[in-house]
Scaffold this motif. Structure first.
Motif, short mmCIF file in Angstrom:
data_model
loop_
_atom_site.label_atom_id
_atom_site.label_comp_id
_atom_site.label_asym_id
_atom_site.label_seq_id
_atom_site.Cartn_x
_atom_site.Cartn_y
_atom_site.Cartn_z
N LYS A 156 0.76 -1.07 0.14
CA LYS A 156 0.11 0.26 0.01
C LYS A 156 0.85 1.27 0.18
O LYS A 156 1.73 1.39 0.84
CB LYS A 156 -0.74 -0.05 1.26
N ARG A 164 2.41 2.80 -12.52
CA ARG A 164 2.38 1.56 -11.93
C ARG A 164 3.40 0.52 -12.47
O ARG A 164 3.85 -0.37 -11.55
CB ARG A 164 0.84 0.91 -12.05
N GLU A 168 5.76 -1.58 -10.03
CA GLU A 168 5.46 -3.18 -9.94
C GLU A 168 7.00 -3.86 -10.31
O GLU A 168 7.23 -4.86 -9.96
CB GLU A 168 4.38 -3.66 -10.83
N TRP A 183 0.99 -10.05 -9.63
CA TRP A 183 0.51 -8.93 -8.66
C TRP A 183 -0.75 -8.39 -9.86
O TRP A 183 -0.98 -8.52 -10.69
CB TRP A 183 1.81 -7.78 -9.26
N TRP A 185 -3.30 -4.56 -9.48
CA TRP A 185 -3.60 -3.17 -8.84
C TRP A 185 -4.82 -3.25 -8.49
O TRP A 185 -5.91 -3.34 -9.45
CB TRP A 185 -3.05 -2.14 -9.86
N SER A 187 -6.27 -0.69 -6.69
CA SER A 187 -6.46 0.74 -6.75
C SER A 187 -5.04 1.44 -6.99
O SER A 187 -4.23 0.73 -7.31
CB SER A 187 -6.89 1.29 -5.41
N ASP A 188 -5.13 2.83 -7.25
CA ASP A 188 -4.02 3.41 -7.63
C ASP A 188 -2.86 3.44 -6.26
O ASP A 188 -1.99 4.33 -6.56
CB ASP A 188 -4.34 4.59 -8.22
N GLN A 190 -2.72 0.46 -4.02
CA GLN A 190 -2.52 -0.74 -3.78
C GLN A 190 -2.24 -1.71 -4.60
O GLN A 190 -2.98 -1.96 -5.72
CB GLN A 190 -3.75 -1.20 -2.96
N ALA A 191 -1.25 -2.52 -4.54
CA ALA A 191 -0.98 -3.71 -5.59
C ALA A 191 -1.04 -4.94 -4.56
O ALA A 191 -0.03 -4.91 -3.51
CB ALA A 191 0.30 -3.58 -6.29
N LYS A 382 -4.87 -7.41 -14.28
CA LYS A 382 -4.75 -6.34 -13.32
C LYS A 382 -3.63 -5.79 -13.26
O LYS A 382 -2.88 -4.80 -12.50
CB LYS A 382 -5.47 -6.28 -12.17
N SER A 383 -2.19 -6.63 -13.66
CA SER A 383 -0.99 -6.28 -13.44
C SER A 383 -0.56 -5.30 -14.46
O SER A 383 -1.12 -4.99 -15.45
CB SER A 383 -0.31 -7.73 -13.82
N ALA A 384 0.36 -4.33 -14.25
CA ALA A 384 0.60 -3.24 -14.93
C ALA A 384 1.77 -3.80 -16.07
O ALA A 384 2.10 -2.83 -16.63
CB ALA A 384 1.35 -2.04 -14.03
#
Length: 385
Positions: A156, A164, A168, A183, A185, A187-188, A190-191, A382-384
């Motif tokens: 966090k 991101r 990451e 991983w 994400w 939210s912007d 929290q990963a 959802k991984s960057a």
């Protein structure tokens, strides 16, 4: 952008100024160069170069010499303290061995001797990047924790992260046994990392977040590296099929215990115990429950295991004893008799999965602990990276 050029100052053996090559001649002979006016063979260079600005704090500093060997390298901060570094075996390159500080000026003082025996020097300074904001991050689970097989790893951040991918790339997970995971994400800020399937029992996990010096975008940089080492405990999974009024506890895939329960009201989806795979988030010997909409405040219950940020718990409710094992009458929690709630509470670990089926409503994916509510392909998306 750092200018990629090399600047150095060379001190000649005789101390004279560098001039264009001059010649002198003797009687009847060709002109001969003056030895004092021939440049030394050794060439010193540095990266970052002298006068560079906005230098990254984690990129190693290097000083090199061509056609010679280094005899002294000092890199000092504004306080005069030397930055640690190491020479290679050939004494042709020096590399810093510690990160630099944000917004500071560093000064070179390097000397070398060329293959021609003549000395050269390099002096000058450069400046590191100064963040608009330094962003702190936290890691969970904490060091030495023992957690359940559904426990995610969560990073966090204290500020929204725009880059991101950069953040990451600084995150690594090492396990004592091979575990597929990713991983995502949530939210912007929290990963989370979770395995594709539940963790193997007994797995040892090391997480390294090398975030110091990482540019998150918008002038925000990582404040510090963070790490954690923790262990996965025994495999324990709770399963509740709400129409059955029974909470079953499984160890290593076999039923271990069962408890009669009363779940959320079947007729009202707003009061269902929602479907989904959740985890034990906290263990609270007593908790206070409030829901003015349904007419109760400051109600104390014992042996409470939170399983969502949506309001659901597993807890004792002796006031609902008549319905436990017979009817679903709670406002979403899983009600147990006090003796059973205590027995389950004592067996539970943070991160134990709780699988709920049979309800009319599904658990909304609005919590910051929704890792197992998403299928694997959605999770990976959802991984960057």
């Amino acid at each position: 952008m750092i200018e990629r050029r090399t600047v150095f100052k060379a001190a000649l053996a005789g101390g004279g100024a560098v001039v264009l090559a001059a010649c002198s001649g003797g009687e009847g002979g060709d002109a001969q160069p003056n030895p004092d006016q021939i440049p030394p063979k050794a060439v010193l260079s540095a990266e970052p170069p002298v006068d560079a600005k906005d230098v990254p704090v984690t990129t190693p500093v290097t000083v090199r010499v061509a056609e010679g060997t280094l005899t002294e390298v000092r890199l000092t901060n504004p306080d005069g303290a030397e930055v640690k570094g190491e020479l290679n075996a050939e004494k042709t390159a020096w590399t810093s061995a510690e990160p630099l500080g944000y917004g500071r000026s560093y000064t070179y003082a390097a000397k070398a001797t060329g293959t021609d025996g003549r000395p050269v020097e390099l002096t000058g300074s450069f400046a590191t990047v100064k963040p608009a904001k330094e962003v702190r991050a936290t890691l969970n689970p904490i060091d030495d924790a023992e957690v359940g097989v559904g426990m995610p790893i969560s990073v966090k951040f204290g500020e929204p992260i725009s880059d991101r991918a950069a953040a990451e790339r600084a995150l690594t997970v090492e396990t004592s046994t091979p575990v597929e995971g990713s991983w995502a994400w949530l939210s912007d800020r929290q990963a989370d990392w979770r395995p594709r399937e539940y963790w193997p029992a007994g797995t040892k996990v090391t997480v390294t977040a090398k975030l110091y010096g990482v540019h998150y975008g918008g002038g925000k940089y990582g404040k510090a590296d963070v790490t954690t080492e923790f262990r996965i405990g025994r495999n324990q999974v709770v399963k509740v099929h709400t129409p059955d009024h029974v909470m079953r506890v499984y160890r290593d895939g076999s039923e271990y215990k069962r408890y009669p329960c009363s779940n959320g009201k079947d007729a009202d989806p707003n009061l269902n115990t929602p479907n989904g795979t959740l985890i034990v988030m906290t263990k609270e010997p007593t908790s206070i429950f409030d829901n003015a909409r349904y007419g109760y405040t400051d109600v104390e219950k014992k042996w409470c295991c939170r399983i969502s940020n949506h309001g659901e718990y597993i807890h004792e409710n002796e006031e609902n004893r008549a319905n436990i094992g017979k009817a679903n009458t709670s406002h979403g929690c899983i009600n147990l008799l006090e003796v059973d709630a205590k027995d389950y509470f004592d067996s539970a670990l943070i991160g134990d999965p709780v699988e709920i089926t049979g309800s009319k409503a599904d658990m909304p994916t609005t919590s910051d602990v929704m890792d197992w509510l998403l299928d694997w392909e959605t999770w990976k998306s959802k991984s960057a990276l």
